[in-house]
Design an enzyme around this catalytic site. Structure first.
Site, PDB file in Angstrom:
ATOM      1  N   CYS A   1      61.112  41.284  76.657  1.00  0.00           N
ATOM      2  CA  CYS A   1      59.966  41.727  75.857  1.00  0.00           C
ATOM      3  C   CYS A   1      58.667  41.141  76.391  1.00  0.00           C
ATOM      4  CB  CYS A   1      60.166  41.342  74.393  1.00  0.00           C
ATOM      5  SG  CYS A   1      58.792  41.852  73.345  1.00  0.00           S
TER       6      CYS A   1
ATOM      7  N   CYS B   1      56.159  40.088  73.732  1.00  0.00           N
ATOM      8  CA  CYS B   1      56.481  38.820  73.058  1.00  0.00           C
ATOM      9  C   CYS B   1      56.197  37.623  73.966  1.00  0.00           C
ATOM     10  CB  CYS B   1      57.963  38.740  72.669  1.00  0.00           C
ATOM     11  SG  CYS B   1      58.667  40.245  72.029  1.00  0.00           S
ATOM     12  N   ASP B   2      56.591  37.719  75.226  1.00  0.00           N
ATOM     13  CA  ASP B   2      56.634  36.527  76.069  1.00  0.00           C
ATOM     14  C   ASP B   2      55.642  36.516  77.239  1.00  0.00           C
ATOM     15  OD1 ASP B   2      58.706  35.589  74.488  1.00  0.00           O
ATOM     16  OD2 ASP B   2      60.238  36.595  75.670  1.00  0.00           O
TER      17      ASP B   2
END
Ligand code: NDP
Length: 326
Positions: free
Chosen positions: A141, A144-145
């Site tokens: 992701c 997200c990261d």
């Protein structure tokens, strides 16, 4: 002796942000929700390290802690959270009908309404070196990261819309993004392909696959292989993003609920209603586009509101029928 089957007013299947948000709303509306967590209690977020984009956490929070908080919040209002898998369902197609769910291939429960929030599972390549470094620089992701790799060199695998979107997202944050597409063309839409090819710091490699992810504790590099020439090349990177698709967790609903060609549940219009009365879907199991914790939580709230309205309509109809019968 006849066995008594537990009757649940609102059964929630799955324990990610969608399931817990549905539980909070359902419990506060006196629907006495019972949640079965599934194999991975807490869902995909428990495999993420830091969650920095969920509103309300100014300093960020790690995924597992956030899921513990969500569980506590759902339990505060009376949600029963049970570890267990729903392994089979028999769904009613009548308004007011009773749905049945089997738990862990064993006992059955009955439900007046069901909220499905079983999520989707990110696909990985399956290489041992990739699996070893999940959480140590290998992620599925970018949204997200990606932030953790600010101004660093990263690589992304995949040639679909997700990979194209995530590659351009990463290119805004990172110094350089090497994009590995296994075939000689991308599957992404032409518009997305154009965005990739016109982004200067994306180094697009066709016919290229991951041979090995390098590093012991964290990602330090990538050995790639050209499928046409068989040549290896090693690059230094700190993050590797896998964007080769997701698989919605809908196996047990096949043949009973409407799904698209990829297996995502189809919901009606802007609601969370499935094709069957009293069965609602929220979170990634019905969303292949946004796939964020906050959007999943939003649809979890919607599912609880839809279920509440459904149950009160059913109750009113039953009351009317009782009065007429007297
Ligand atoms: P897709 O299934 O569309 O694409 C997967 C990609 O990963 C393909 O390029 C595929 O290659 C590649 N791939 C699969 N397995 C491997 C492997 N083992 N090694 C290397 N590469 C591999 O998945 P997406 O997640 O990209 O998209 C899913 C759906 O969601 C699509 O319908 C997409 O259009 C949609 N979507 C739409 C968006 C939007 O409209 N904004 C954003 C994101 C997704 P190959 O082509 O060779 O099979």
């Amino acid at each position: 002796m006849t066995e008594t089957i537990e009757r649940i007013k609102c059964l929630i299947i799955g324990s990610g942000p969608a399931g817990y948000t549905a539980a909070i709303y359902a419990a506060r509306a006196d629907m006495h929700p019972v949640m079965y967590t599934g194999m991975e209690p807490g869902g995909q977020l428990t495999t993420t390290t830091e969650v920095d984009n969920f509103p309300g956490y100014p300093d960020g929070i790690d995924g597992p802690s956030m899921m513990v908080d969500l569980q506590k919040q759902a339990e505060r209002f009376g949600t029963k959270v049970r570890i267990g898998m729903v392994t089979e369902v028999q769904l009613s197609n009548e308004a007011g009908g009773i749905h049945k769910a089997q738990i862990d291939n064993s006992n059955w429960v009955e439900a007046e309404s069901i909220i499905i929030s079983t999520g989707a599972t990110a696909k990985y390549l399956g290489l041992p070196s990739e699996q070893k470094l999940r959480g140590g620089g290998v992620s599925a992701c970018a949204v997200c990261d990606g932030f953790f790799y600010k101004n660093q060199d990263v690589a992304i695998v995949g040639g679909g819309d997700t990979a194209a979107e995530e590659a351009t997202y990463l290119a805004n944050i990172c110094k350089k993004v090497t994009m590995l597409v296994r075939g000689d063309e991308m599957r992404a839409s032409k518009a997305m392909q154009h965005r990739v090819t016109s982004t200067k710091n994306i180094d697009l490699r066709y016919n290229t696959e991951v041979d090995e992810v390098l590093g012991e504790q964290v990602v330090e590099g990538l050995r790639m292989i050209n499928r046409k020439t068989g040549e290896n090349e090693t690059i230094e990177i700190t993050g590797l993003f896998i964007a080769i698709g997701h698989k919605p967790n809908t196996e047990i609903f096949k043949g009973q609920l409407d799904m698209d060609e990829m297996g995502y549940l189809i919901t009606k219009g802007k609601s969370t209603k499935t094709n069957l009365p009293g069965v609602f879907a929220s979170g990634d199991v019905q969303d292949k586009e946004y796939r964020q914790a906050i959007t999943a939580a939003g649809t979890g709230c919607m599912a609880a509101l839809d279920a509440e309205r459904y149950l009160s309509t059913v109750e009113k109809t039953e009351e009317k029928e009782e009065i007429t019968a007297r």
